[in-house]
Design a protein around this motif. Structure first.
Motif, PDB file in Angstrom:
ATOM      1  N   PRO B 125      16.303   0.810   2.322  1.00 28.74           N
ATOM      2  CA  PRO B 125      14.989   0.431   2.830  1.00 28.74           C
ATOM      3  C   PRO B 125      13.894   1.232   2.105  1.00 28.74           C
ATOM      4  O   PRO B 125      13.910   2.461   2.115  1.00 28.74           O
ATOM      5  CB  PRO B 125      15.037   0.801   4.309  1.00 28.74           C
ATOM      6  N   THR B 126      12.983   0.490   1.473  1.00 27.12           N
ATOM      7  CA  THR B 126      11.993   1.094   0.589  1.00 27.12           C
ATOM      8  C   THR B 126      11.187   2.204   1.234  1.00 27.12           C
ATOM      9  O   THR B 126      11.131   3.327   0.724  1.00 27.12           O
ATOM     10  CB  THR B 126      11.021  -0.006   0.132  1.00 27.12           C
ATOM     11  N   LEU B 127      10.543   1.870   2.351  1.00 32.17           N
ATOM     12  CA  LEU B 127       9.570   2.804   2.900  1.00 32.17           C
ATOM     13  C   LEU B 127      10.175   4.127   3.375  1.00 32.17           C
ATOM     14  O   LEU B 127       9.642   5.192   3.060  1.00 32.17           O
ATOM     15  CB  LEU B 127       8.772   2.129   4.009  1.00 32.17           C
ATOM     16  N   PRO B 128      11.304   4.099   4.125  1.00 29.76           N
ATOM     17  CA  PRO B 128      11.901   5.384   4.518  1.00 29.76           C
ATOM     18  C   PRO B 128      12.190   6.287   3.318  1.00 29.76           C
ATOM     19  O   PRO B 128      11.969   7.499   3.384  1.00 29.76           O
ATOM     20  CB  PRO B 128      13.192   4.967   5.232  1.00 29.76           C
ATOM     21  N   LEU B 129      12.644   5.706   2.194  1.00 29.90           N
ATOM     22  CA  LEU B 129      12.921   6.521   1.008  1.00 29.90           C
ATOM     23  C   LEU B 129      11.615   7.046   0.397  1.00 29.90           C
ATOM     24  O   LEU B 129      11.520   8.231   0.044  1.00 29.90           O
ATOM     25  CB  LEU B 129      13.708   5.705  -0.024  1.00 29.90           C
ATOM     26  N   ILE B 130      10.590   6.174   0.319  1.00 27.20           N
ATOM     27  CA  ILE B 130       9.287   6.612  -0.198  1.00 27.20           C
ATOM     28  C   ILE B 130       8.774   7.774   0.644  1.00 27.20           C
ATOM     29  O   ILE B 130       8.294   8.782   0.115  1.00 27.20           O
ATOM     30  CB  ILE B 130       8.255   5.462  -0.150  1.00 27.20           C
ATOM     31  N   ILE B 131       8.881   7.638   1.968  1.00 29.34           N
ATOM     32  CA  ILE B 131       8.371   8.670   2.866  1.00 29.34           C
ATOM     33  C   ILE B 131       9.118   9.978   2.639  1.00 29.34           C
ATOM     34  O   ILE B 131       8.504  11.044   2.496  1.00 29.34           O
ATOM     35  CB  ILE B 131       8.514   8.217   4.339  1.00 29.34           C
ATOM     36  N   LEU B 132      10.455   9.886   2.572  1.00 25.78           N
ATOM     37  CA  LEU B 132      11.270  11.084   2.415  1.00 25.78           C
ATOM     38  C   LEU B 132      10.888  11.812   1.125  1.00 25.78           C
ATOM     39  O   LEU B 132      10.612  13.025   1.126  1.00 25.78           O
ATOM     40  CB  LEU B 132      12.750  10.682   2.387  1.00 25.78           C
ATOM     41  N   LEU B 133      10.833  11.068   0.009  1.00 28.26           N
ATOM     42  CA  LEU B 133      10.491  11.694  -1.271  1.00 28.26           C
ATOM     43  C   LEU B 133       9.046  12.188  -1.263  1.00 28.26           C
ATOM     44  O   LEU B 133       8.742  13.272  -1.765  1.00 28.26           O
ATOM     45  CB  LEU B 133      10.704  10.698  -2.417  1.00 28.26           C
ATOM     46  N   GLY B 134       8.167  11.375  -0.669  1.00 24.30           N
ATOM     47  CA  GLY B 134       6.749  11.741  -0.630  1.00 24.30           C
ATOM     48  C   GLY B 134       6.511  13.033   0.126  1.00 24.30           C
ATOM     49  O   GLY B 134       5.704  13.876  -0.282  1.00 24.30           O
ATOM     50  N   VAL B 135       7.227  13.220   1.231  1.00 26.22           N
ATOM     51  CA  VAL B 135       7.061  14.431   2.027  1.00 26.22           C
ATOM     52  C   VAL B 135       7.533  15.654   1.242  1.00 26.22           C
ATOM     53  O   VAL B 135       6.904  16.703   1.251  1.00 26.22           O
ATOM     54  CB  VAL B 135       7.824  14.307   3.360  1.00 26.22           C
ATOM     55  N   TYR B 136       8.654  15.497   0.509  1.00 24.88           N
ATOM     56  CA  TYR B 136       9.167  16.628  -0.268  1.00 24.88           C
ATOM     57  C   TYR B 136       8.255  16.954  -1.447  1.00 24.88           C
ATOM     58  O   TYR B 136       8.035  18.112  -1.771  1.00 24.88           O
ATOM     59  CB  TYR B 136      10.575  16.316  -0.792  1.00 24.88           C
ATOM     60  N   LEU B 137       7.743  15.916  -2.115  1.00 23.41           N
ATOM     61  CA  LEU B 137       6.976  16.141  -3.342  1.00 23.41           C
ATOM     62  C   LEU B 137       5.539  16.577  -3.061  1.00 23.41           C
ATOM     63  O   LEU B 137       4.928  17.247  -3.879  1.00 23.41           O
ATOM     64  CB  LEU B 137       6.963  14.869  -4.198  1.00 23.41           C
ATOM     65  N   GLY B 138       5.006  16.193  -1.924  1.00 27.73           N
ATOM     66  CA  GLY B 138       3.641  16.561  -1.617  1.00 27.73           C
ATOM     67  C   GLY B 138       2.657  15.545  -2.165  1.00 27.73           C
ATOM     68  O   GLY B 138       3.010  14.736  -3.016  1.00 27.73           O
ATOM     69  N   PRO B 139       1.419  15.547  -1.618  1.00 30.75           N
ATOM     70  CA  PRO B 139       0.474  14.493  -1.955  1.00 30.75           C
ATOM     71  C   PRO B 139      -0.251  14.736  -3.289  1.00 30.75           C
ATOM     72  O   PRO B 139      -0.843  15.786  -3.492  1.00 30.75           O
ATOM     73  CB  PRO B 139      -0.524  14.542  -0.804  1.00 30.75           C
ATOM     74  N   SER B 140      -0.160  13.781  -4.195  1.00 33.36           N
ATOM     75  CA  SER B 140      -1.008  13.738  -5.388  1.00 33.36           C
ATOM     76  C   SER B 140      -0.803  12.377  -6.019  1.00 33.36           C
ATOM     77  O   SER B 140       0.194  11.700  -5.732  1.00 33.36           O
ATOM     78  CB  SER B 140      -0.646  14.839  -6.384  1.00 33.36           C
ATOM     79  N   ILE B 141      -1.728  11.957  -6.875  1.00 34.31           N
ATOM     80  CA  ILE B 141      -1.614  10.635  -7.495  1.00 34.31           C
ATOM     81  C   ILE B 141      -0.318  10.547  -8.302  1.00 34.31           C
ATOM     82  O   ILE B 141       0.408   9.566  -8.220  1.00 34.31           O
ATOM     83  CB  ILE B 141      -2.817  10.366  -8.424  1.00 34.31           C
ATOM     84  N   ILE B 142      -0.024  11.610  -9.079  1.00 33.81           N
ATOM     85  CA  ILE B 142       1.158  11.579  -9.942  1.00 33.81           C
ATOM     86  C   ILE B 142       2.431  11.436  -9.111  1.00 33.81           C
ATOM     87  O   ILE B 142       3.321  10.656  -9.444  1.00 33.81           O
ATOM     88  CB  ILE B 142       1.206  12.853 -10.822  1.00 33.81           C
ATOM     89  N   ASN B 143       2.510  12.182  -7.992  1.00 32.52           N
ATOM     90  CA  ASN B 143       3.697  12.072  -7.137  1.00 32.52           C
ATOM     91  C   ASN B 143       3.815  10.676  -6.533  1.00 32.52           C
ATOM     92  O   ASN B 143       4.915  10.148  -6.408  1.00 32.52           O
ATOM     93  CB  ASN B 143       3.668  13.123  -6.031  1.00 32.52           C
ATOM     94  N   GLN B 144       2.666  10.099  -6.143  1.00 32.94           N
ATOM     95  CA  GLN B 144       2.708   8.731  -5.608  1.00 32.94           C
ATOM     96  C   GLN B 144       3.249   7.778  -6.669  1.00 32.94           C
ATOM     97  O   GLN B 144       4.096   6.927  -6.385  1.00 32.94           O
ATOM     98  CB  GLN B 144       1.315   8.292  -5.155  1.00 32.94           C
ATOM     99  N   VAL B 145       2.789   7.958  -7.914  1.00 34.30           N
ATOM    100  CA  VAL B 145       3.258   7.094  -9.000  1.00 34.30           C
ATOM    101  C   VAL B 145       4.755   7.291  -9.230  1.00 34.30           C
ATOM    102  O   VAL B 145       5.510   6.319  -9.360  1.00 34.30           O
ATOM    103  CB  VAL B 145       2.477   7.375 -10.303  1.00 34.30           C
ATOM    104  N   LEU B 146       5.199   8.559  -9.241  1.00 31.42           N
ATOM    105  CA  LEU B 146       6.617   8.859  -9.453  1.00 31.42           C
ATOM    106  C   LEU B 146       7.482   8.184  -8.400  1.00 31.42           C
ATOM    107  O   LEU B 146       8.466   7.505  -8.716  1.00 31.42           O
ATOM    108  CB  LEU B 146       6.849  10.373  -9.381  1.00 31.42           C
ATOM    109  N   VAL B 147       7.109   8.377  -7.143  1.00 27.46           N
ATOM    110  CA  VAL B 147       7.901   7.824  -6.043  1.00 27.46           C
ATOM    111  C   VAL B 147       7.914   6.300  -6.106  1.00 27.46           C
ATOM    112  O   VAL B 147       8.968   5.668  -5.993  1.00 27.46           O
ATOM    113  CB  VAL B 147       7.340   8.315  -4.689  1.00 27.46           C
ATOM    114  N   LEU B 148       6.738   5.703  -6.340  1.00 29.58           N
ATOM    115  CA  LEU B 148       6.664   4.240  -6.384  1.00 29.58           C
ATOM    116  C   LEU B 148       7.466   3.689  -7.559  1.00 29.58           C
ATOM    117  O   LEU B 148       8.098   2.639  -7.450  1.00 29.58           O
ATOM    118  CB  LEU B 148       5.205   3.776  -6.464  1.00 29.58           C
ATOM    119  N   THR B 149       7.472   4.419  -8.700  1.00 25.14           N
ATOM    120  CA  THR B 149       8.265   3.976  -9.851  1.00 25.14           C
ATOM    121  C   THR B 149       9.750   3.999  -9.512  1.00 25.14           C
ATOM    122  O   THR B 149      10.496   3.064  -9.797  1.00 25.14           O
ATOM    123  CB  THR B 149       8.009   4.896 -11.060  1.00 25.14           C
TER     124      THR B 149
END
Lengths: 325, 281
Positions: B125-149
């Motif tokens: 499931p896309t969103l739970p994984l995005i959330i998990l990675l996003g929380v670990y990586l922290g907020p920034s444009i580059i991290n958002q791009v990495l996770v979404l990629t």
């Protein structure tokens, strides 16, 4: 024979998927940058207590022993302790929340399949008529709306401004003490899930409608349908007895593909409507940076998706004579 | 070659769909820089009006709970989704090229393994994984791009792989192979130019997906809190109780913006399909 082969093949795939998930879930917190201790232990606790918990979970051991312990803990349903609801174990939090999410996603999946199927059939039967154009346009429009934003807007207009529907929860608080009859309780639950359900279904119905429409139109062009028509069979009989079955299969495949999206949509919709399922749990865990809860929720939601897919695959095997033969 | 690319780009523009799509995207990307000519309010300036006010002549879209101007935030909020979308699209096409082509090319164990891993990523499931990675990586444009990629590549990779499977049996690949070309040469010299269009059109779909999910993760509180984007606007609206008190002027504009942006990329996708289709004919 083919059925057995098909199901075995799917089961092998799901076993592999489960193993990859187990490894992924183990590696993610350990590969990510930052302080690994803060991922497993509440940073607000004293250093001694932190160390004790690390030892208890075997996090001071080398990686391969950690992995064995992790597998053991996972299979006994131990996902650690929530930071946010300390000292409640993550497992029991998930146990409370998961049924509500399964109810919401399950109902949304089945209802949107039925509605999408009926509307898709109508659309295909009257292809290029006014009603068909309207259905296609609406489906495309609904699919480009961000699900959670649609939820926010519905909440503001139907919940807050018009006061037609409750704005949060899954049943009225009066039912906690009031031992009313089951029917009115179920009615109350449905009333509370109505807006979240509609929001979640908006996207799904559109997709199902478009696929059902396309597959029905292509089935209607098949030689056997034309032959049946030439023999003077009743249009309805052809549609229900011959076309429907064949046109339904691509939509079932689509439902399988959508499963991950349905779960994602549910997470957002629950956050918007404060519907206390897994989504709200995850939302609150994000805001509180509650890593153990997020980790456990991710694992359980993925396993649930795997199980749901397995059900869809079995249904496919049951309905598709090519697999059954 | 350069001239050909320019030609293709002009061909995209030379249609109502392409032109409208590009115009809208360009407008939302430039608006934050032209803000000074449109409104006197800074998007993050607190207390430029009374808090929680509905739209009025001085504040076209009302104010937030901190008395910020919603209109100023709205016209500033489209740039980040566009940047995140385009970067995710670019990185994803790169991943799709290096994963999707070998996945289709190799029918041995290696190929099967990549296919299996891709299929598993498709299921998660896309969103739970995005959330998990996003929380670990922290907020920034580059991290958002990495996770979404990391989330976006499986589907286009699968599409490209199935195309490669049919291409690798074609005459031009077989004859290059007979001349002793290496696997790498065959994959990236012979096959890649033939799936190039497919990768480009799929990356536009990825951009749409990324824009929608960027908003969603910002809304969940996984965006950079100091940055002005539509998802963050909705996050603050939810957190301050604007949704619960029915302040539609703060909630409706960001969503309309996302829809218009996603729609304009859909127009470009449709136009690309037309151009590719006519090229095939």
């Amino acid at each position: 024979m083919a059925l057995k082969g098909y199901l075995t093949q799917r089961l092998i795939f799901f076993t592999y998927s489960f193993i990859i998930l187990l490894i992924l879930n183990f590696l993610i917190p350990r590969l990510m940058p930052g302080n690994p201790v803060s991922r497993f232990v509440n940073p607000l606790m004293s250093p001694q207590a932190q160390h004790q918990i690390l030892e208890q979970f075997g996090l001071t051991e080398p990686l391969y022993i950690q992995f064995i312990l992790y597998i053991k803990e996972t299979f006994t349903g131990n996902f650690g302790t929530s930071f946010l609801y300390y000292p409640t174990p993550v497992g029991s939090l998930i146990e409370q929340r998961l049924p509500w999410t399964l109810l919401l996603t399950g109902t949304a999946t089945v209802l949107s399949a039925l509605v999408g199927m009926v509307l898709g059939l109508i659309s295909a039967w009257r292809a290029n008529s006014k009603i068909d154009n309207l259905f296609v346009f609406l489906s495309m429009a609904l699919r480009s709306i961000p699900t959670f934003w649609l939820g926010l807007v519905l909440l503001i207009f139907f919940g807050v401004t018009l006061r037609l529907f409750p704005t949060s929860g899954y049943f009225s608080t009066s039912f906690i003490t009031y031992q009313g009859n089951v029917i009115s309780f179920i009615g109350n639950v449905l009333y509370h899930s109505f807006l979240p359900l509609i929001t979640l279904m908006a996207y799904l119905v559109g997709g199902n409608l478009l696929i059902m429409r396309a597959s029905t139109i292509s089935t209607l062009r098949e030689d056997y349908v034309i032959t049946l028509k030439a023999f003077g069979y009743d249009d309805r009989k052809i549609l229900y007895e011959h076309v429907l079955k064949n046109a339904f299969l691509p939509m079932l495949t689509n439902i399988g593909i959508q499963m991950g999206y349905i779960v994602s949509g549910a997470v957002l919709v629950e956050a918007v409507f404060s519907y206390p399922g897994m989504g709200l749990l995850i939302y609150q865990a994000v805001l509180a940076r509650d890593y153990p809860t997020l980790q456990g929720s991710f694992f359980i939601l993925t396993v649930s998706t795997l199980v749901a897919l397995l059900i869809v695959d079995s249904l496919y095997a049951l309905l598709d004579p090519r697999v059954r033969r | 070659m350069e001239r050909r690319k320019l030609h293709v780009f002009l061909q995209l523009l030379r249609s109502v769909k392409g032109a409208i799509g590009f115009a809208i995207i360009l407008t939302f990307s430039l608006l934050p820089f032209l803000r000074g000519f449109i409104t006197n309010y800074q998007p993050d300036a607190i207390g430029v009006g009374l808090p929680n006010q509905p739209p009025s002549p001085s504040h076209l879209l009302g104010t937030t709970s901190l008395g910020q101007d919603v209109f100023s935030q709205f016209i500033s909020g489209g740039l980040i989704p566009v940047i995140v979308g385009l970067l995710t699209g670019a990185f994803t096409s790169l991943l799709v090229t290096v994963i999707g082509i070998p996945m289709g090319y190799y029918s041995n164990r290696f190929g099967k393994l990549i296919t299996l891993i891709t299929d598993v990523f498709l299921i998660i499931p896309t969103l739970p994984l995005i959330i998990l990675l996003g929380v670990y990586l922290g907020p920034s444009i580059i991290n958002q791009v990495l996770v979404l990629t990391l989330i976006s590549w499986p589907f286009p990779a699968r599409v490209v792989a199935s195309q490669v499977i049919s291409l690798k049996e074609r005459g031009f690949v077989l004859s290059a192979k007979a001349c002793g070309a290496s696997d790498l040469r065959l994959m990236f010299g012979e096959i890649l130019p033939n799936v190039y269009n497919l990768i480009i059109s799929n990356s536009v779909l990825v951009i749409i997906f990324a824009i929608l999910f960027q908003t969603a993760i910002s809304f969940l509180g996984l965006g950079n809190p100091t940055q002005i984007d539509w998802g963050n606007m909705l996050y603050y609206a939810e957190q301050s109780g604007a949704v619960a008190s029915g302040e539609w002027w703060w909630v409706v504009p960001p969503g309309v913006g996302i829809m218009i942006l996603a729609f304009s990329f859909s127009l470009i996708f449709l136009r690309i399909e037309e151009v590719i289709g006519s090229g095939r004919r």
